[in-house]
Design an enzyme around this catalytic site. Structure first.
Site, PDB file in Angstrom:
ATOM      1  N   ASP A 174     -33.309 -15.705  31.385  1.00  0.00           N
ATOM      2  CA  ASP A 174     -32.691 -14.239  30.746  1.00  0.00           C
ATOM      3  C   ASP A 174     -32.752 -14.484  29.040  1.00  0.00           C
ATOM      4  O   ASP A 174     -32.807 -13.359  28.414  1.00  0.00           O
ATOM      5  CB  ASP A 174     -31.448 -13.952  31.113  1.00  0.00           C
ATOM      6  CG  ASP A 174     -31.412 -12.895  32.250  1.00  0.00           C
ATOM      7  OD1 ASP A 174     -32.191 -11.819  32.226  1.00  0.00           O
ATOM      8  OD2 ASP A 174     -30.612 -13.020  33.169  1.00  0.00           O
ATOM      9  N   ASP A 221      -8.502   7.429   7.738  1.00  0.00           N
ATOM     10  CA  ASP A 221      -9.736   8.061   7.865  1.00  0.00           C
ATOM     11  C   ASP A 221     -11.193   6.858   7.358  1.00  0.00           C
ATOM     12  O   ASP A 221     -12.001   6.890   7.988  1.00  0.00           O
ATOM     13  CB  ASP A 221      -9.946   9.274   6.812  1.00  0.00           C
ATOM     14  CG  ASP A 221      -9.612   9.143   5.353  1.00  0.00           C
ATOM     15  OD1 ASP A 221      -8.877   8.241   5.016  1.00  0.00           O
ATOM     16  OD2 ASP A 221      -9.656  10.068   4.831  1.00  0.00           O
ATOM     17  N   GLN A 242     -28.366 -13.834  26.194  1.00  0.00           N
ATOM     18  CA  GLN A 242     -27.472 -13.706  27.077  1.00  0.00           C
ATOM     19  C   GLN A 242     -26.693 -14.928  27.590  1.00  0.00           C
ATOM     20  O   GLN A 242     -25.888 -15.146  28.283  1.00  0.00           O
ATOM     21  CB  GLN A 242     -28.201 -13.410  28.688  1.00  0.00           C
ATOM     22  CG  GLN A 242     -29.317 -12.578  28.434  1.00  0.00           C
ATOM     23  CD  GLN A 242     -28.839 -10.908  28.322  1.00  0.00           C
ATOM     24  OE1 GLN A 242     -27.955 -10.447  28.858  1.00  0.00           O
ATOM     25  NE2 GLN A 242     -29.239 -10.616  27.130  1.00  0.00           N
ATOM     26  N   GLU A 286     -17.320  -3.995  24.948  1.00  0.00           N
ATOM     27  CA  GLU A 286     -16.434  -5.299  25.155  1.00  0.00           C
ATOM     28  C   GLU A 286     -15.080  -5.039  24.070  1.00  0.00           C
ATOM     29  O   GLU A 286     -14.106  -5.660  24.205  1.00  0.00           O
ATOM     30  CB  GLU A 286     -17.206  -6.400  24.752  1.00  0.00           C
ATOM     31  CG  GLU A 286     -18.187  -6.660  25.648  1.00  0.00           C
ATOM     32  CD  GLU A 286     -19.653  -5.708  25.378  1.00  0.00           C
ATOM     33  OE1 GLU A 286     -19.780  -5.229  24.475  1.00  0.00           O
ATOM     34  OE2 GLU A 286     -20.583  -5.935  26.492  1.00  0.00           O
ATOM     35  N   LEU A 288      -8.784  -2.911  10.737  1.00  0.00           N
ATOM     36  CA  LEU A 288      -8.815  -1.681  10.970  1.00  0.00           C
ATOM     37  C   LEU A 288      -9.704  -1.332  12.325  1.00  0.00           C
ATOM     38  O   LEU A 288     -10.389  -2.197  12.708  1.00  0.00           O
ATOM     39  CB  LEU A 288      -9.601  -0.885   9.691  1.00  0.00           C
ATOM     40  CG  LEU A 288      -8.757  -0.991   8.440  1.00  0.00           C
ATOM     41  CD1 LEU A 288      -9.582  -0.150   7.317  1.00  0.00           C
ATOM     42  CD2 LEU A 288      -7.230   0.022   8.761  1.00  0.00           C
ATOM     43  N   HIS A 324       0.869  -1.171  -0.117  1.00  0.00           N
ATOM     44  CA  HIS A 324      -0.088  -0.015  -0.006  1.00  0.00           C
ATOM     45  C   HIS A 324       0.858   1.067   0.038  1.00  0.00           C
ATOM     46  O   HIS A 324       0.860   1.862   1.043  1.00  0.00           O
ATOM     47  CB  HIS A 324      -0.633   0.016   1.188  1.00  0.00           C
ATOM     48  CG  HIS A 324      -1.804  -1.284   1.445  1.00  0.00           C
ATOM     49  ND1 HIS A 324      -1.308  -2.508   1.611  1.00  0.00           N
ATOM     50  CD2 HIS A 324      -3.112  -1.211   1.156  1.00  0.00           C
ATOM     51  CE1 HIS A 324      -2.420  -3.397   1.638  1.00  0.00           C
ATOM     52  NE2 HIS A 324      -3.672  -2.582   1.335  1.00  0.00           N
TER      53      HIS A 324
END
Lengths: 455, 455
Positions: free
Chosen positions: B421, B151, B425, B364, B121, B33
């Site tokens: 739950d 960017d 979960q 996380e 990235l 690159h």
């Protein structure tokens, strides 16, 4: 009550009922998140009684609005809404979180009015972006997508992927409601009640933002009204609220996240709320829309590309060619890509069907979420990137399986084939990852012809 | 050249050399690159010759600055820096991307001056947050963490997790340099050259932000100088640049991402750049710091908790107790949690060792990245959340393995144990996911005693 006559007093009563039912249902079973439901009760009372357009008798009506609880743990509130709308009985409400009940701890589409499973935070808003993309660019129908967000989940990066894509695609049919109740599971959030922080971020990402007292029905009413008038950009309503609102010993008290009201305190809580629990709301049914029709399944003749023995074609080349062919034969097929369409070859589809191609840039979580959102509107999305980078969206893929979403994920550059680019670009974990997903099918083609037929 | 005498003319020459070497190395092997390297050459020339404090002879010097290329594909530029610093020879530079060379397509710590692997990235900045947390709160040393960002990767949500945590933790030792060259792999980014967008977002997330022309060494010099003077908040430098800068037929031309300069054009490109390729920079060695010492390994007596036959203790309870015991015996042990420390029981560690506990909130990806960053500074991080939610960070876990990072991930509520739950979960994919990670060890305890000993 109905939309034409509803006013402040009725909103108050309805919100109190939603709180009462959130407490009753979770206390009944001894688990659940009543305090996280109570903070948003006023916001939802005004929404369901005046702004939401939804036919509970016909959840597949293409003109229905979409209501997504990104904070899925506020399920007691959502199910209390269904009761207030007459969609479920009080008896069913009280089956919350019990074995075999469809009213699970976090919402899933086993309930017909739930579009997608939530409960892993930070997913409802990016999925809402997908539904809103379908509404604006595919269905071209005037329905709205309302997403109730928690403030803890604003720490998830996926929320900001959603913010950016929603403004980039000018999704003025998307309204996010931030229930800023300050308290997370163990402590205050990073931003507490600093509504200005959220407003500044939303505006910096190109959204309209409105800050209100989330327990004042008139301010809520005005905010929704203002949001509906916005053109060209989505709206965030930052609503300052209190967790456990309405009961003195629950309100803004730390340490009560995910804790039902105990049997010894339940009556005292209900007494403070002091409402009946038999109010019924006539939720407005949507006007018939006049959007673009589409037909599911084959609408043209499918002629898949083929290659002769001796031809050399990469599987990604075959994928692009086959996807283009499929796009010609099925108008429900859409494609999304993580800004590598010249590598995955989804560019071939994009060139021929630009109206059904969505560039998701380097945001794999948003890409998978958008695919899930479009599947809610019965499109068949093909989302592509390097196979390695689907690891970025694993939580979203896992949740898509719980939603039963019909999506296709195509990962290129499998295994060590990418060579000199190095291990960061190599998909070495993808087969293990995908095979562990319930209800998924993993297809690994050996050549171009097989690829085309598998597509 | 050295920091005391360097000036505009030398910066220009050095930047041109970095461009020349980026082209030569990638053209030599026929992949890489170069254009993504050329856009950032001026930014890095000023940094390495005046601001970076780094002893290339002693990469383990605790006082070294840290330089992380979050845009890992600009590896030709990074390796050209190593050559200009005298750390590698021109001959080695030309082994770029060849079999057995440590100069891989994307940087990995096989090179001693590379802290962590990048190439997926949106990971370098959140890992940089982890290194900066270690610098400010654990090492208490004045080193800086410099992160070069692309960017395109600003679309990854993980970048905004990093933005939020960096300001929450007041990381004024962190400087992010945004190489805003406008062009991604297939097209313009969502924000193009709208530097104001990035500035507004950074400021809304509590950062200082400086906007400059990324090809003007004097503006770059001033920006770094200003960044070093900021107290209490990290700094983002938004540098407007051109991809392929310096060569007329490469500059700001779409469609050249990841494409080396062909043999037929290489000489023309080098002629335009017109620089020698034998400049050497005396990178300043760091001053000896006076931070807190710490000792790796056991520093006290480890007394693990035990439970008798017949005692009932959840594995998460045993985890919390054992982690607390370990914290007392080893001062290199740190803990991080995704705002569920009362569920994972890492709260026990937090209570006794608050200076070594880091709340990562519902983020996380940032939690795992911070653990990786702290491992760069030889801490042994234990990061905990519900096992299901580690799926959110799978790409970061995969990359941590490529970094060879020594981290511990503890997932509670495994399998269907969380019951009512619901499936969102439940950790149903975690064993498959983790076992596929190269170099990882998966431990699944059957009871409290086993848990304590495994910790």
């Amino acid at each position: 009550m109905n939309q034409d006559t509803v006013g402040t007093e009725q909103w108050h009563d309805l919100a109190q009922q939603l709180r009462v039912d959130s407490i009753r249902s979770s206390s009944g079973v001894g688990s659940g998140h009543p305090t996280s439901s109570m903070s948003a009760a006023d916001l939802i009372a005004v929404l369901m009684s005046k702004y939401l357009s939804y036919d509970f008798d016909d959840p597949e009506n293409p003109n229905n609005d979409h209501l997504i609880f990104s904070k899925g743990h506020a399920s007691p509130l959502l199910y209390s809404v269904y009761k207030a709308a007459g969609a479920i009985s009080d008896e069913e409400l009280m089956t919350f979180r019990t074995f075999h009940s469809r009213l699970q701890g976090h919402p899933t589409p086993q309930v017909p009015w739930v579009d997608v499973a939530t409960g892993s935070l930070g997913q409802g808003l990016p999925i809402g972006v997908g539904v809103a993309l379908a509404g604006k660019y595919l269905d071209k129908l005037p329905y709205r997508v309302w997403v109730l967000c928690g403030d803890s989940e604003m720490a998830e990066g996926s929320m900001w992927e959603a913010f950016q894509h929603a403004s980039y695609y000018k999704l003025d049919n998307l309204i996010a409601i931030l229930d800023m109740n300050r308290l997370g599971q163990t402590r205050e959030t990073m931003d507490g009640w600093n509504g200005d922080h959220y407003v500044a971020r939303a505006e910096a990402f190109g959204w309209n933002a409105i800050q209100i007292d989330g327990h004042d029905p008139e301010q809520i009413d005005e905010a929704y009204s203002e949001a509906l008038e916005q053109a060209g950009a989505p709206t965030l309503i930052v609503a300052k609220t209190k967790k456990g609102r309405g009961v003195s010993f629950l309100e803004d008290v730390d340490g009560l996240h995910g804790k039902p009201v105990g049997a010894d305190q339940e009556q005292a809580a209900l007494d403070e709320l002091g409402s009946t629990d038999d109010l019924l709301v006539e939720v407005r049914k949507p006007d018939p829309g006049s959007g673009e029709n589409f037909t599911a399944g084959l609408t043209g003749k499918l002629e898949l590309p083929t290659w002769e023995v001796g031809d050399e074609e990469a599987t990604r080349g075959a994928y692009g060619a086959a996807l283009k062919a499929l796009g010609g034969a099925r108008e429900d097929v859409v494609a999304l890509d993580g800004e590598v369409s010249n590598s995955t070859k989804s560019e071939e589809f994009a060139e021929d069907y630009p109206g059904r191609y969505f560039e998701m840039f380097i945001a794999e979580q948003q890409m998978v979420s958008a695919a899930v959102g479009m599947s809610v509107r019965h499109r068949v999305p093909f989302a592509s990137s390097f196979a390695a980078f689907f690891t970025r969206a694993y939580d979203f893929i896992r949740m898509a399986a719980i939603s039963g979403a019909n999506i296709r994920l195509s990962g290129s550059h499998a295994g060590v084939s990418i060579g000199e680019d190095g291990p960061s670009q190599m998909a070495l974990e993808d087969l293990a990852m995908m095979r562990a997903v319930h209800g998924s099918t993993v297809l690994q083609p050996c050549d171009a012809n097989q690829t085309a037929r598998l597509v």
